[in-house]
Design a protein around this motif. Structure first.
Motif, PDB file in Angstrom:
ATOM      1  N   LEU A 121     -33.334  -7.899  -1.207  1.00  0.00           N
ATOM      2  CA  LEU A 121     -33.011  -6.476  -1.327  1.00  0.00           C
ATOM      3  C   LEU A 121     -31.914  -6.278  -2.359  1.00  0.00           C
ATOM      4  O   LEU A 121     -31.944  -5.319  -3.139  1.00  0.00           O
ATOM      5  N   PHE A 122     -30.963  -7.186  -2.384  1.00  0.00           N
ATOM      6  CA  PHE A 122     -29.861  -7.046  -3.335  1.00  0.00           C
ATOM      7  C   PHE A 122     -30.355  -7.035  -4.769  1.00  0.00           C
ATOM      8  O   PHE A 122     -29.913  -6.221  -5.577  1.00  0.00           O
ATOM      9  N   TYR A 123     -31.263  -7.941  -5.124  1.00  0.00           N
ATOM     10  CA  TYR A 123     -31.633  -7.993  -6.542  1.00  0.00           C
ATOM     11  C   TYR A 123     -32.384  -6.745  -6.988  1.00  0.00           C
ATOM     12  O   TYR A 123     -32.250  -6.320  -8.150  1.00  0.00           O
ATOM     13  N   VAL A 124     -33.157  -6.105  -6.092  1.00  0.00           N
ATOM     14  CA  VAL A 124     -33.808  -4.854  -6.503  1.00  0.00           C
ATOM     15  C   VAL A 124     -32.805  -3.698  -6.494  1.00  0.00           C
ATOM     16  O   VAL A 124     -32.933  -2.764  -7.295  1.00  0.00           O
ATOM     17  N   GLU A 125     -31.818  -3.747  -5.615  1.00  0.00           N
ATOM     18  CA  GLU A 125     -30.742  -2.753  -5.670  1.00  0.00           C
ATOM     19  C   GLU A 125     -29.942  -2.917  -6.961  1.00  0.00           C
ATOM     20  O   GLU A 125     -29.544  -1.931  -7.591  1.00  0.00           O
ATOM     21  N   PHE A 126     -29.709  -4.159  -7.342  1.00  0.00           N
ATOM     22  CA  PHE A 126     -29.009  -4.473  -8.583  1.00  0.00           C
ATOM     23  C   PHE A 126     -29.770  -3.902  -9.775  1.00  0.00           C
ATOM     24  O   PHE A 126     -29.189  -3.296 -10.684  1.00  0.00           O
ATOM     25  N   TRP A 127     -31.086  -4.071  -9.777  1.00  0.00           N
ATOM     26  CA  TRP A 127     -31.904  -3.506 -10.852  1.00  0.00           C
ATOM     27  C   TRP A 127     -31.814  -1.978 -10.862  1.00  0.00           C
ATOM     28  O   TRP A 127     -31.752  -1.372 -11.932  1.00  0.00           O
ATOM     29  N   ALA A 128     -31.828  -1.380  -9.688  1.00  0.00           N
ATOM     30  CA  ALA A 128     -31.712   0.082  -9.615  1.00  0.00           C
ATOM     31  C   ALA A 128     -30.392   0.541 -10.228  1.00  0.00           C
ATOM     32  O   ALA A 128     -30.341   1.505 -10.996  1.00  0.00           O
ATOM     33  N   ASP A 129     -29.337  -0.176  -9.901  1.00  0.00           N
ATOM     34  CA  ASP A 129     -28.012   0.141 -10.443  1.00  0.00           C
ATOM     35  C   ASP A 129     -28.020   0.029 -11.965  1.00  0.00           C
ATOM     36  O   ASP A 129     -27.539   0.929 -12.670  1.00  0.00           O
ATOM     37  N   LYS A 130     -28.583  -1.043 -12.479  1.00  0.00           N
ATOM     38  CA  LYS A 130     -28.564  -1.288 -13.920  1.00  0.00           C
ATOM     39  C   LYS A 130     -29.504  -0.368 -14.689  1.00  0.00           C
ATOM     40  O   LYS A 130     -29.334  -0.177 -15.900  1.00  0.00           O
ATOM     41  N   THR A 131     -30.488   0.205 -14.024  1.00  0.00           N
ATOM     42  CA  THR A 131     -31.404   1.142 -14.685  1.00  0.00           C
ATOM     43  C   THR A 131     -31.070   2.594 -14.329  1.00  0.00           C
ATOM     44  O   THR A 131     -31.872   3.494 -14.556  1.00  0.00           O
ATOM     45  N   LYS A 132     -29.869   2.762 -13.771  1.00  0.00           N
ATOM     46  CA  LYS A 132     -29.345   4.107 -13.472  1.00  0.00           C
ATOM     47  C   LYS A 132     -30.236   4.896 -12.512  1.00  0.00           C
ATOM     48  O   LYS A 132     -30.456   6.099 -12.671  1.00  0.00           O
ATOM     49  N   MET A 133     -30.737   4.202 -11.499  1.00  0.00           N
ATOM     50  CA  MET A 133     -31.454   4.871 -10.426  1.00  0.00           C
ATOM     51  C   MET A 133     -30.496   5.069  -9.261  1.00  0.00           C
ATOM     52  O   MET A 133     -29.712   4.172  -8.933  1.00  0.00           O
ATOM     53  N   GLU A 134     -30.570   6.221  -8.646  1.00  0.00           N
ATOM     54  CA  GLU A 134     -29.667   6.530  -7.540  1.00  0.00           C
ATOM     55  C   GLU A 134     -30.184   5.902  -6.246  1.00  0.00           C
ATOM     56  O   GLU A 134     -31.312   6.139  -5.841  1.00  0.00           O
ATOM     57  N   LEU A 135     -29.334   5.112  -5.625  1.00  0.00           N
ATOM     58  CA  LEU A 135     -29.687   4.506  -4.349  1.00  0.00           C
ATOM     59  C   LEU A 135     -29.338   5.457  -3.214  1.00  0.00           C
ATOM     60  O   LEU A 135     -28.251   6.044  -3.210  1.00  0.00           O
ATOM     61  N   PRO A 136     -30.208   5.627  -2.216  1.00  0.00           N
ATOM     62  CA  PRO A 136     -29.863   6.444  -1.059  1.00  0.00           C
ATOM     63  C   PRO A 136     -28.703   5.806  -0.304  1.00  0.00           C
ATOM     64  O   PRO A 136     -28.409   4.619  -0.465  1.00  0.00           O
ATOM     65  N   SER A 137     -28.047   6.585   0.531  1.00  0.00           N
ATOM     66  CA  SER A 137     -26.750   6.208   1.101  1.00  0.00           C
ATOM     67  C   SER A 137     -26.704   4.844   1.791  1.00  0.00           C
ATOM     68  O   SER A 137     -25.787   4.047   1.555  1.00  0.00           O
ATOM     69  N   ASN A 138     -27.673   4.556   2.649  1.00  0.00           N
ATOM     70  CA  ASN A 138     -27.632   3.280   3.380  1.00  0.00           C
ATOM     71  C   ASN A 138     -27.892   2.092   2.451  1.00  0.00           C
ATOM     72  O   ASN A 138     -27.314   1.018   2.629  1.00  0.00           O
TER      73      ASN A 138
END
Length: 204
Positions: A163-180
């Motif tokens: 989960l972390f590596y796809v969250e990391f990708w979201a962060d680096k591609t400027k996608m907003e992660l939902p709160s949890n």
């Protein structure tokens, strides 16, 4: 053991697990941009030309993130990389597969390699947009599953590294992660192994 990886890729999840277990291994960088994964010497190890690859001490070669993560959890049970309860362990495995096969395989693959899916009717930009939509919807599902929990299976497991590596990708591609998901991502960033891996991979 020999670990073949690409900084900032899906292999980051396995890199984290290797550091979490404290196992000794040699790391080899595979430069995808330069085509290292297609060179004969690498294909001799992993004929599919994918990363990550883990060559175990006994010579067995593992070439799939899920297979590597599962082997680490099963081979080193004292590290508690999966819950002891069978149902909870299977739920963690299901989450792991969702992150790697759906969020990564169906979503981010379209974002990073849209040319694979482009056609006369489906432009590269349209494919990227489709990929981002798949990722965003998937994170909403994950967000609900993380409600009231620090980690996917309550305690850190192999699912959290994926989960972390796809969250990391979201962060680096400027996608907003939902709160949890954002809380999970930030929590993972405080783990010593994660900080070490990101530093080693050039993300300080």
């Amino acid at each position: 053991m020999k670990f073949y990886m690409t900084p900032g890729s899906c292999s980051t999840g396995i890199h984290i697990l290797l550091e979490e277990t404290g196992l000794a291994f040699e790391a080899y960088i595979v430069n995808l941009v330069k085509g290292d994964h297609l060179k004969p010497e690498y294909l001799a190890i992993n004929p599919s030309g994918t990363i990550p690859t883990l060559v175990r001490d006994d010579g067995v070669v593992l070439t799939d993130s899920v297979a590597i993560a599962t082997w680490l959890a099963e081979a080193y049970p004292r590290r508690q990389l999966l819950p002891n309860d069978p149902r909870a362990a299977e739920a963690a495995m299901a989450s792991l597969r969702f992150y790697t096969q759906h969020i990564h395989g169906e979503g981010f693959r379209r974002v990073f390699t849209p040319e694979r899916y482009a056609s006369k009717k489906n432009t590269v930009e349209a494919v990227k947009g489709e990929g981002r939509e798949i990722v965003a919807k998937a994170f909403e599902v994950v967000n609900d599953e993380l409600a009231g929990k620090d980690y996917v299976a309550d305690a850190f497991s192999i699912a959290d590294a994926a989960l972390f590596y796809v969250e990391f990708w979201a962060d680096k591609t400027k996608m907003e992660l939902p709160s949890n998901c954002l809380a999970h991502y930030r929590r993972m960033l405080t783990r010593p192994a994660v900080r070490q891996v990101l530093a080693e991979e050039g993300y300080r």
